[in-house]
Design a protein around this motif. Structure first.
Motif, PDB file in Angstrom:
ATOM      1  N   GLY A 160     -46.429  32.424   6.504  1.00 41.64           N
ATOM      2  CA  GLY A 160     -46.310  33.187   5.274  1.00 41.64           C
ATOM      3  C   GLY A 160     -46.507  32.403   4.004  1.00 41.64           C
ATOM      4  N   ARG A 161     -46.033  32.726   2.774  1.00 38.06           N
ATOM      5  CA  ARG A 161     -46.074  32.054   1.695  1.00 38.06           C
ATOM      6  C   ARG A 161     -44.903  31.748   1.176  1.00 38.06           C
ATOM      7  N   VAL A 162     -43.807  31.909   2.056  1.00 33.94           N
ATOM      8  CA  VAL A 162     -42.452  31.555   1.464  1.00 33.94           C
ATOM      9  C   VAL A 162     -41.682  30.098   2.204  1.00 33.94           C
TER      10      VAL A 162
ATOM     11  N   VAL B 343     -36.906  36.577   3.103  1.00 34.89           N
ATOM     12  CA  VAL B 343     -37.039  35.313   2.192  1.00 34.89           C
ATOM     13  C   VAL B 343     -38.243  35.718   1.179  1.00 34.89           C
ATOM     14  N   VAL B 344     -37.974  35.412  -0.216  1.00 36.84           N
ATOM     15  CA  VAL B 344     -38.856  36.023  -1.095  1.00 36.84           C
ATOM     16  C   VAL B 344     -39.078  34.545  -1.952  1.00 36.84           C
ATOM     17  N   PRO B 345     -40.322  34.462  -2.761  1.00 39.59           N
ATOM     18  CA  PRO B 345     -40.666  33.468  -3.412  1.00 39.59           C
ATOM     19  C   PRO B 345     -39.356  33.204  -4.313  1.00 39.59           C
ATOM     20  N   ARG B 346     -38.939  32.077  -4.984  1.00 41.13           N
ATOM     21  CA  ARG B 346     -37.955  31.763  -5.352  1.00 41.13           C
ATOM     22  C   ARG B 346     -37.984  32.330  -6.835  1.00 41.13           C
ATOM     23  N   SER B 347     -39.228  32.504  -7.482  1.00 45.27           N
ATOM     24  CA  SER B 347     -39.412  32.972  -8.825  1.00 45.27           C
ATOM     25  C   SER B 347     -38.926  34.603  -8.779  1.00 45.27           C
ATOM     26  N   ALA B 348     -38.971  35.159  -7.545  1.00 51.81           N
ATOM     27  CA  ALA B 348     -38.968  36.626  -7.808  1.00 51.81           C
ATOM     28  C   ALA B 348     -37.048  36.802  -7.495  1.00 51.81           C
ATOM     29  N   LEU B 349     -36.367  35.908  -7.325  1.00 47.16           N
ATOM     30  CA  LEU B 349     -35.186  36.083  -7.009  1.00 47.16           C
ATOM     31  C   LEU B 349     -34.477  36.858  -7.976  1.00 47.16           C
ATOM     32  N   ASN B 362     -28.124  53.183  -5.473  1.00 48.79           N
ATOM     33  CA  ASN B 362     -28.658  54.690  -5.065  1.00 48.79           C
ATOM     34  C   ASN B 362     -27.944  55.465  -3.994  1.00 48.79           C
ATOM     35  N   TYR B 363     -27.766  54.515  -2.866  1.00 47.74           N
ATOM     36  CA  TYR B 363     -27.354  54.845  -1.640  1.00 47.74           C
ATOM     37  C   TYR B 363     -25.961  54.939  -1.463  1.00 47.74           C
ATOM     38  N   GLY B 364     -25.156  54.589  -2.565  1.00 46.53           N
ATOM     39  CA  GLY B 364     -23.756  54.477  -2.586  1.00 46.53           C
ATOM     40  C   GLY B 364     -23.234  53.559  -1.553  1.00 46.53           C
ATOM     41  N   LEU B 365     -23.845  52.361  -1.526  1.00 46.37           N
ATOM     42  CA  LEU B 365     -23.216  51.315  -0.564  1.00 46.37           C
ATOM     43  C   LEU B 365     -23.012  50.410  -1.016  1.00 46.37           C
ATOM     44  N   VAL B 366     -22.355  49.494  -0.245  1.00 51.28           N
ATOM     45  CA  VAL B 366     -21.560  48.067  -0.784  1.00 51.28           C
ATOM     46  C   VAL B 366     -22.633  47.246   0.014  1.00 51.28           C
ATOM     47  N   VAL B 367     -23.398  46.232  -0.880  1.00 56.87           N
ATOM     48  CA  VAL B 367     -24.207  45.283  -0.548  1.00 56.87           C
ATOM     49  C   VAL B 367     -23.719  43.865  -0.855  1.00 56.87           C
ATOM     50  N   SER B 368     -23.304  42.816   0.039  1.00 63.04           N
ATOM     51  CA  SER B 368     -22.817  41.836  -0.573  1.00 63.04           C
ATOM     52  C   SER B 368     -23.948  40.769  -0.110  1.00 63.04           C
ATOM     53  N   ASN B 369     -24.188  39.836  -1.009  1.00 60.69           N
ATOM     54  CA  ASN B 369     -25.292  38.825  -0.997  1.00 60.69           C
ATOM     55  C   ASN B 369     -24.641  37.335  -0.817  1.00 60.69           C
ATOM     56  N   VAL B 370     -25.164  36.713   0.202  1.00 54.78           N
ATOM     57  CA  VAL B 370     -24.658  35.325   0.489  1.00 54.78           C
ATOM     58  C   VAL B 370     -25.833  34.698   1.044  1.00 54.78           C
ATOM     59  N   PHE B 371     -26.340  33.582   0.315  1.00 56.30           N
ATOM     60  CA  PHE B 371     -27.635  33.043   0.713  1.00 56.30           C
ATOM     61  C   PHE B 371     -28.036  31.947   0.301  1.00 56.30           C
ATOM     62  N   HIS B 372     -29.213  31.340   1.091  1.00 51.59           N
ATOM     63  CA  HIS B 372     -29.906  30.090   0.779  1.00 51.59           C
ATOM     64  C   HIS B 372     -30.716  30.349  -0.450  1.00 51.59           C
ATOM     65  N   ALA B 373     -30.067  30.097  -1.483  1.00 47.53           N
ATOM     66  CA  ALA B 373     -31.015  30.705  -2.951  1.00 47.53           C
ATOM     67  C   ALA B 373     -32.153  29.654  -2.973  1.00 47.53           C
ATOM     68  N   GLY B 374     -31.750  28.326  -2.660  1.00 49.85           N
ATOM     69  CA  GLY B 374     -32.953  27.510  -2.904  1.00 49.85           C
ATOM     70  C   GLY B 374     -34.207  27.477  -2.101  1.00 49.85           C
ATOM     71  N   ASP B 375     -34.015  28.055  -0.985  1.00 44.24           N
ATOM     72  CA  ASP B 375     -35.173  28.722  -0.241  1.00 44.24           C
ATOM     73  C   ASP B 375     -35.724  29.814  -0.258  1.00 44.24           C
ATOM     74  N   GLY B 376     -34.907  30.729  -1.175  1.00 41.76           N
ATOM     75  CA  GLY B 376     -35.179  32.270  -1.682  1.00 41.76           C
ATOM     76  C   GLY B 376     -34.857  32.787  -0.208  1.00 41.76           C
ATOM     77  N   ASN B 377     -34.104  32.312   0.563  1.00 42.06           N
ATOM     78  CA  ASN B 377     -33.710  33.183   1.818  1.00 42.06           C
ATOM     79  C   ASN B 377     -32.328  34.001   1.604  1.00 42.06           C
ATOM     80  N   LEU B 378     -32.740  35.272   1.488  1.00 41.89           N
ATOM     81  CA  LEU B 378     -31.615  36.071   1.137  1.00 41.89           C
ATOM     82  C   LEU B 378     -30.882  36.634   2.225  1.00 41.89           C
ATOM     83  N   HIS B 379     -29.561  37.014   2.294  1.00 38.93           N
ATOM     84  CA  HIS B 379     -29.038  37.751   3.230  1.00 38.93           C
ATOM     85  C   HIS B 379     -28.106  38.743   2.668  1.00 38.93           C
ATOM     86  N   PRO B 380     -28.727  39.903   2.184  1.00 35.44           N
ATOM     87  CA  PRO B 380     -28.112  40.856   1.605  1.00 35.44           C
ATOM     88  C   PRO B 380     -27.533  41.890   2.683  1.00 35.44           C
ATOM     89  N   ASN B 381     -26.031  41.654   2.799  1.00 37.39           N
ATOM     90  CA  ASN B 381     -25.578  42.584   4.096  1.00 37.39           C
ATOM     91  C   ASN B 381     -24.563  43.708   3.753  1.00 37.39           C
TER      92      ASN B 381
END
Ligand SMILES: Cc1cc2nc3c(=O)[nH]c(=O)nc-3n(C[C@H](O)[C@H](O)[C@H](O)COP(=O)(O)OP(=O)(O)OC[C@H]3O[C@@H](n4cnc5c(N)ncnc54)[C@H](O)[C@@H]3O)c2cc1C
Ligand SMILES: Cc1cc2nc3c(=O)[nH]c(=O)nc-3n(C[C@H](O)[C@H](O)[C@H](O)COP(=O)(O)OP(=O)(O)OC[C@H]3O[C@@H](n4cnc5c(N)ncnc54)[C@H](O)[C@@H]3O)c2cc1C
Ligand code: SF4
Ligand code: SF4
Lengths: 402, 498, 420
Positions: A160-162, B343-349, B362-381
């Motif tokens: 992919g692109r990422v 994973v998202v492009p880092r500029s989209a973070l 919107n869904y009334g949920l608890v989402v916690s984020n812990v992730f490899h930001a430098g790679d744009g690799n998200l872990h929304p739990n």
């Protein structure tokens, strides 16, 4: 209807670059879809197709019914300097790509052998890394994904692109270094770095053994050069062997490494090259590998470098050699017979060192093959991949030789 | 499954290393993602490479499918074995066979725990760079299969960049050697192809990895932000500057609090909307100092409330332990947890993070984020209680929406946890039928009968048929029409819950 | 104990992350998920749900093979209370199958007033004639090795008193006003390690505590609780609460296994009284370490000591630093680092008797590390561990003696003339 007529009907006249009756027609599809269309037809018709980039690296001499050149696939759909990624079509010349990236402050940290105009696709498919592999790794480390067209005209995306991606099997890996045997690469997603703000090159001349030692000292001293290349006198056009050190990155890092370089030079003196000199030095190195008839690379463990260099010198003579000892990579170019190459490959295989034939005229290439001397069980896997991605055998590539 | 098979297997590995009892099989029904549950028919724990080979040959002869399993910390259900399937547990193959100091490489058996390899390399001044947060538990074999990443992969690269050669046991019981000790392939890069194949191409029985010199200087920074967006922007700024931190990790408030409540409390500020953990390392002290200053400056300019540098090795370790155990600590938030890995492009973070917040609200949920930001690799739990079916549905809907968001931003559905069975349902969102068909065809080159780890990675129903595939091993045409599988593709995220 | 789920709720937090796997001695020994904390949690959950019967042999087998060392707790980021879950599960199992004859017999022989007196008397007789070399890997010879390991330093107290209680000489200079602490004697500790009690009293007196004997106290009930005999454990707990009264004095315990349970009487009984009692319980090293200063320094002892923290001290009571303060108070004494020191030795109360195979597998790893570290003395604050290690060291031919840390401090004080 001749092949030429069919191709013209399929892709339009603009796609046919060369149509002399005594020559293999050269066809340049203008888009990935056109590549798929052409290969799909070739598969059905039973045409043999040879793939060409700009034709500056491998000779256009494989026996084929048509030559497919990627040179019209030369767009750069995306450069994202803030993400440090880019997407480019496979037929773009490396020099053009490099220029466009530089304009956006970005850098593709590869310096493959060959002429400046080599296409990106040819670099990827031959996995020909240059001295920068010391600091930035082999070609595959710079790829985020590729799109390729199989020998029967199917378009496949992988990666992919990422920056990170583990969705599905990594088919990109088969394309990098596949020499076109598994399809035609049409689109490449690249991982970039920022253009280094400091980029300096130092050279040291001396006996090979002494320079090897210096190289080890540099590594031991904790310096992190972008390239650390040992070049044979003939290739460097100097009296003796040359150890070239390229330092690139932020000014602070480069300055710190420069300071450490003197201490590690083992009594000799590293001479700094002026920017134009440095440019010329690395250019000559790269181009040197595209002028003599045969070029190959071998890869062993770092501690074997010395022995391997001896072996090459002994079996093939002191031709043009360049080595990244710490990466265990050695590239040789010169003149060699089929027999010698085959023997050398066997000898090396005994030491668990693969020899990859990068460039050679077709007769030699066809006989020796790009790859070979597989470990047990690997041959059937390669053959299986080949059948999968080119079921009709439309792509003319000398994979294993005869 | 017949107990005759169990007897034959016991003859190879010893009786106590074959688990047939229901209770024992229960303990192998899940990996690190307990939202999926599959009870294997039989569990075998070979103690040597030879036993493993003998086991696979027996199973291959009988045509019984099997699944390799390392430590079972995978987060995509990859190591689960269905009915009719034998689970091969590789934890006992845990010897480090060689550490080659001069050439900076190590050869290990697949069951070696990642952190133990690191510990063995350390006295030589070397490290095994890929450091998944699960490194104290997961195996190198599992890392290879998943192409595991980790905080420090931003600078050093993921598992694929560190595997030089592999000995692989194919599904038919034959052994092949891929790659060479120097890392140069013998042809196409089959090592690279195998890494990340999630156990679908065979079992890695011997792994040669690259070791890298330990950095001589390390600076660890903790920056805290009052908005997630600002933290995201700081990441983008640093990446675009050209400095490559060894690691750049982000954690949001809900995650910070979970860690601070656990035994791994690291002293993260509980009132911060997000923290960034940045590490600069290198072999050259002056260079590291200069880069640290530059990064500190960028963090401040991006709106960090404070930037703190770990003063001691103990403090640094504490900051990292908090990060690495964050996922486990989230068990404190609720009974169940859906783990995502996009994973998202880092500029989209900044945009993506904000939108995830909105979706959660919107869904009334608890989402916690812990992730490899430098790679744009998200872990929304997403934390929830699976005993509430309505809630479960909301979680599923929110998960799908988050995934779509990441894909729309140009990203992908998994950066390091793999597809397994969990992400099968997203595969068609990023790959067309042709590409999925190609993957399946390649799998069949390695394993024509689909015996090893069946039903994972490629959603067979979404594949375009590759009819011309021939059977690689036997050189015959494969006349099966389409890719049938005995294993149904799950469509729901939370199929079986405890 | 919490009404309703009886401790199973302690397992709810498990997210299946696997961080506990490498901390678990039994998993390290077999590599089998069913022998791991995470696997056992699945078993217990299935038991609570009713997916597995309380009589399921495989379930019982793997829960029986748990050392109860709780090394899995401190590493768990999610805060799973494994020990509580295990107790609840074992109680269910025991209620259904009854106790095995062997467990029954062992608990009866070791903890029943009257009976145990005879047993211990006989054991002491026996150990006085047994050489260290008797220890071996077979069941009997390992057991004899364990017994030999209970010998006090030079058999001192025994030689003088034949094991009977005697007045402990007190320290020559006593801080004023002296504080008092109540001594918990226990059963095994009393029967075979009375010299440790003597050392406890002497060293505490140097550090400002006068110890009081408490009549009417019983076994702590840990052996029972770990064997799933919760009701019997509760009876003992109530008896002890009664015996130690309602005062505020600390209750000093020198057996980590006993201390761990006594601190949790509140959980065991589900009663406020128990909780209050629990807050008074102190390991001897906690009292000696005082408020951070550490014990009064003694005379130098030129020893290489390996400290092997008992699981019930380190993991269950989370006491790690205090014992080290004891060693620090002995000049010249050198602590040798041991790999995997925090891992269980495989003793775990009756475990070594009931699950010899697993117990020895776990012990072997420990012995390998100890052989490498080559100490003169291995110190540990729990009778079971001392016996297990003592027998193992002897059987493996490693020349190192086993001692309770308090014994070492005691020696140091004696040399310093603090008891003169
Ligand atoms: C708390 C936590 C944090 C995590 N953090 C990270 C992280 O930071 N980065 C990351 O990348 N992952 C992370 N993971 C995911 C997981 O730890 C990794 O995927 C790891 O590589 C799995 O290793 P394992 O030994 O547990 O493999 P398992 O879960 O047992 O197996 C995973 C897959 O590998 C296959 N497999 C196992 N061994 C072999 C072998 N020898 N040959 C072929 N196939 C094999 C299995 O069939 C299965 O498909 C985390 C997980 C947890 C629970
Ligand atoms: C979880 C736990 C709870 C505990 N609770 C208590 C408690 O409530 N009260 C208390 O005082 N201590 C308690 N202890 C300490 C415990 O009683 C001793 O550690 C243990 O009883 C003696 O050692 P063992 O269990 O290792 O040996 P055992 O399992 O009792 O015996 C193993 C073998 O050693 C031999 N052996 C052991 N002791 C003797 C003996 N005296 N005479 C002859 N042979 C012997 C036997 O032949 C037997 O086969 C506890 C320890 C733990 C780990
Ligand atoms: S560490 Fe805790 S949460 Fe993780 S598996 Fe073990 S008990 Fe469960
Ligand atoms: S108590 Fe000890 S033996 Fe039992 S599961 Fe926990 S760590 Fe393993």
């Amino acid at each position: 209807m001749t092949i030429l007529d069919k191709v013209t009907a399929l892709l339009g006249e603009g796609a046919v670059l060369e149509a002399a009756p005594d020559r293999v027609p050269r066809v340049a599809p203008g888009s990935p879809d056109a590549v798929a269309l052409l290969l799909g037809t070739a598969h059905q018709e039973g045409w043999r197709v040879r793939i060409e980039g700009a034709g500056t690296w491998l000779q256009s001499d494989a026996p084929a019914d048509i030559a497919l050149t990627t040179r019209r696939l030369d767009r750069i759909p995306a450069i994202e300097p803030s993400d440090l990624t880019a997407t480019a079509e496979a037929g773009i010349g490396l020099d053009q790509l490099r220029q466009q990236l530089a304009d956006r402050g970005a850098w593709l940290a590869i310096d493959p052998p060959g002429l400046a105009g080599r296409t990106l696709g040819s670099v990827v498919s031959t996995a020909t890394a240059g001295p920068l592999r010391h600091g930035y790794g082999p070609i595959k480390d710079h790829l985020l994904g590729v799109t390729f067209v199989t020998g029967d005209g199917r378009m496949v995306q992988s990666g992919g692109r990422v920056m990170k991606n583990v969705a599905g099997y990594d088919l990109t890996r088969v394309q990098a270094g596949g020499f076109g045997a598994f399809g035609v690469i049409v689109l490449v997603h690249l991982r970039l770095r920022t253009l280094p703000r400091a980029d300096v090159t130092y050279v040291l001349e001396g006996a090979r053994e002494d320079l090897t030692q210096v190289g080890e000292d540099i590594a031991a001293a904790g310096l992190t050069p972008a390239a650390l290349e040992l070049v044979s006198p003939a290739l460097a056009r100097r009296e003796r062997w040359v150890l070239a050190v390229r330092l690139a990155g932020s000014p602070a890092l480069v300055a710190a490494d420069e300071a450490g370089l003197g201490a590690a030079s083992g009594g000799g003196r590293f001479a700094p090259l002026r920017a134009e000199e440095a440019h010329a030095f690395w250019m000559r190195l790269a181009e040197g590998f595209a002028v003599r008839p045969v070029t190959f690379r071998i890869g062993g463990v770092p501690t074997a470098s010395d022995e391997l260099l001896d072996l090459l010198q002994h079996q093939l003579g002191d031709e043009w050699i360049s080595a990244s000892p710490a990466a265990g990579a050695i590239r040789w170019t010169g003149d060699a017979s089929i027999d010698r190459l085959q023997r050398l490959r066997r000898t090396l295989a005994g030491q668990e060192v693969p020899l990859t034939l990068e460039r050679a005229p077709w007769p030699l290439r066809g006989a020796v093959g790009h790859f070979g001397a597989y470990r047990e069980g690997v041959g059937p896997l390669v053959a299986g991949l080949r059948r999968t991605f080119d079921p009709g055998g439309a792509l003319v590539v000398a994979t294993e030789g005869t | 499954m017949s107990s005759a098979l169990a007897r034959d297997l016991a003859a190879i590995v010893g009786e106590r290393h074959v688990s047939e009892a229901r209770a024992e099989r229960f303990t192998y029904a899940m990996d690190g993602l307990p939202t999926h549950r599959r009870v294997p028919d039989l569990v075998v724990l070979p103690g040597t490479r030879e036993e493993l080979i003998a086991v696979v040959r027996l199973l291959a002869a009988l045509g019984v499918p099997f699944v390799p399993r390392g430590a079972g910390t995978g987060l995509s259900g990859g190591a689960l074995a269905d009915q009719g399937t034998v689970l091969l547990v590789l934890t006992r193959l845990n010897r480090i066979l060689q550490i080659d100091n001069a050439n900076r490489r190590a050869v290990v058996e697949p069951g070696v725990v990642n952190a133990k390899l690191g510990a063995a390399a350390k006295p030589h001044g070397l490290q095994y760079a890929p450091d998944p947060s699960s490194q104290t538990a997961c195996t190198v074999g599992g890392n290879v299969a998943e192409n595991a990443g980790g905080p420090h992969c931003l600078k050093y690269g993921v598992t694929a960049n560190h595997v030089l050669a592999l000995e692989v046991l194919l599904a038919d019981g034959s052994v092949v050697e891929l790659g060479s000790p120097g890392g140069e392939p013998w042809g196409p890069d089959l090592v690279g192809l195998f890494v990340g194949s999630e156990g679908n191409f065979g079992i890695a029985t011997k792994i040669t990895v690259r070791l890298t010199p330990l950095p001589r200087a390390i600076r660890t920074l903790l920056a805290d932000f009052t908005s997630i967006r600002a933290a995201g922007e700081a990441v983008t700024t640093i990446i675009a500057s050209g400095i490559v931190p060894a690691a750049l990790e982000m954690m949001d408030q809900s995650c910070i609090c979970a860690v601070e409540d656990s035994v791994y409390a690291a002293g993260y500020p509980r009132d911060a909307a997000a923290i960034l953990l940045a590490e600069i390392d290198g072999r050259n002290v002056d260079g590291v100092v200069a880069e640290t200053e530059a990064v500190t400056e960028m963090l401040r300019k991006s709106g960090a409330r404070s930037v703190r540098s770990a003063a001691t090795e103990v403090e640094r370790e504490r900051l990292w332990q908090g990060r690495k155990k964050a996922f486990g600590a989230m068990g404190r938030l609720s009974r169940d947890l859906v783990v995502q890995d996009a994973v998202v492009p880092r500029s989209a973070l900044p945009h993506v993070l904000e939108t995830i917040c909105t979706i959660a609200q919107n869904y009334g949920l608890v989402v916690s984020n812990v992730f490899h930001a430098g790679d744009g690799n998200l872990h929304p739990n997403i934390s929830f209680d699976a005993t509430d079916p309505a809630l479960k549905q909301r979680v599923e809907a929110a998960s799908a929406e988050i995934m779509q968001l990441c894909i729309d931003a140009g990203g992908t559905i998994t950066g390091e946890h793999g597809v397994g069975i969990d992400k099968l349902r997203y595969m068609h969102l990023i790959f067309d039928a042709e590409s999925l068909g190609a993957m399946q065809a390649v799998r069949r080159v390695f394993d024509p009968r689909e015996l090893v780890n069946p039903g994972k990675v490629v959603p067979i129903h979404a594949c375009r048929e590759w009819t011309s595939i021939r059977n690689a091993k036997f050189g015959m045409r494969n006349d099966t029409t389409g890719f049938n599988s005995a294993f149904p593709i799950p469509h729901s995220a939370v199929e079986v819950t405890r | 104990m919490t009404e309703g789920r009886l401790g199973f709720e302690g397992l709810d937090a498990c997210v299946h992350c696997g961080f506990c796997l490498q901390a678990c001695p039994t998993f390290l020994a077999t590599g089998d998920e069913s022998d791991s904390p995470r696997g056992r949690i699945e078993l217990m959950r299935a038991l609570e749900r009713g997916d597995l019967a309380v009589t399921d042999p495989a379930l019982i087998y793997h829960l029986d093979r748990c050392l109860g060392c709780r090394a899995c707790e401190p590493v768990c980021p999610s805060g799973v209370q494994y020990g509580h879950g295990l107790e609840a599960a074992r109680a269910r199992i025991t209620a259904a199958r009854g106790t095995t004859l062997l467990t029954r017999a062992a608990v009866w022989a070791l903890t029943t007033p009257g009976v145990s007196g005879v047993v211990y008397w006989f054991a002491r007789r026996l150990r006085s004639v047994l050489p260290r070399g008797i220890a071996g890997w077979g069941r009997i010879r390992f057991a004899l090795g364990m017994l030999v390991a209970t010998k006090g330093d030079r058999g001192r107290d025994e030689a003088v008193n034949g094991g009977r209680r005697r007045a402990t000489p007190t320290a020559s200079h006593r801080p004023v006003p002296p504080r008092t602490a109540q001594l918990f004697r226990g059963c095994v500790q009393e029967g075979l390690f009375s010299h440790v009690h003597e050392a406890t009293k002497r060293t505490l007196s140097v550090n400002g505590y006068e110890t009081r004997e408490v009549p009417g106290q019983r076994c702590c009930g840990a052996l029972h609780a770990h064997a799933g005999l919760l009701d019997e454990a509760r009876v003992l707990a109530r008896a002890n609460i009664q015996a130690f009264g309602d005062g505020d004095e600390p209750i000093v315990v020198n057996s980590a296994g006993c201390g761990a349970l006594m601190k949790e009487y509140g959980h065991l009984l589900g009663e406020e009284r128990g909780t209050r009692f629990g807050t008074r319980v102190r390991d001897v090293t906690e009292l000696l370490a005082g408020d951070g200063k550490g014990p009064v320094a003694g005379a130098p002892l030129d020893l290489h000591v390996a400290y092997d923290p008992p699981c019930h001290l380190l993991h269950a009571q989370r006491i790690g630093a205090e014992p080290l303060k004891l060693f620090a108070a002995i000049p010249l004494l050198q602590l040798v680092p041991v790999q995997g020191a925090a891992e269980c030795c495989g003793s775990a109360g009756l475990f070594t008797l009931l699950e010899p195979e697993m117990s020895r597998a776990v012990l072997e790893t420990k012995l390998e590390h100890l052989r490498h570290a080559a100490p003169q003395i291995v110190a540990s604050g729990n009778p079971g561990c001392l016996m297990q290690l003592g027998a193992g060291l002897a059987a493996a031919g490693i020349h190192a003696a086993v001692r309770h840390p308090v014994e070492l401090l005691d020696d140091s004080y004696r040399v310093a003339g603090r008891y003169e």
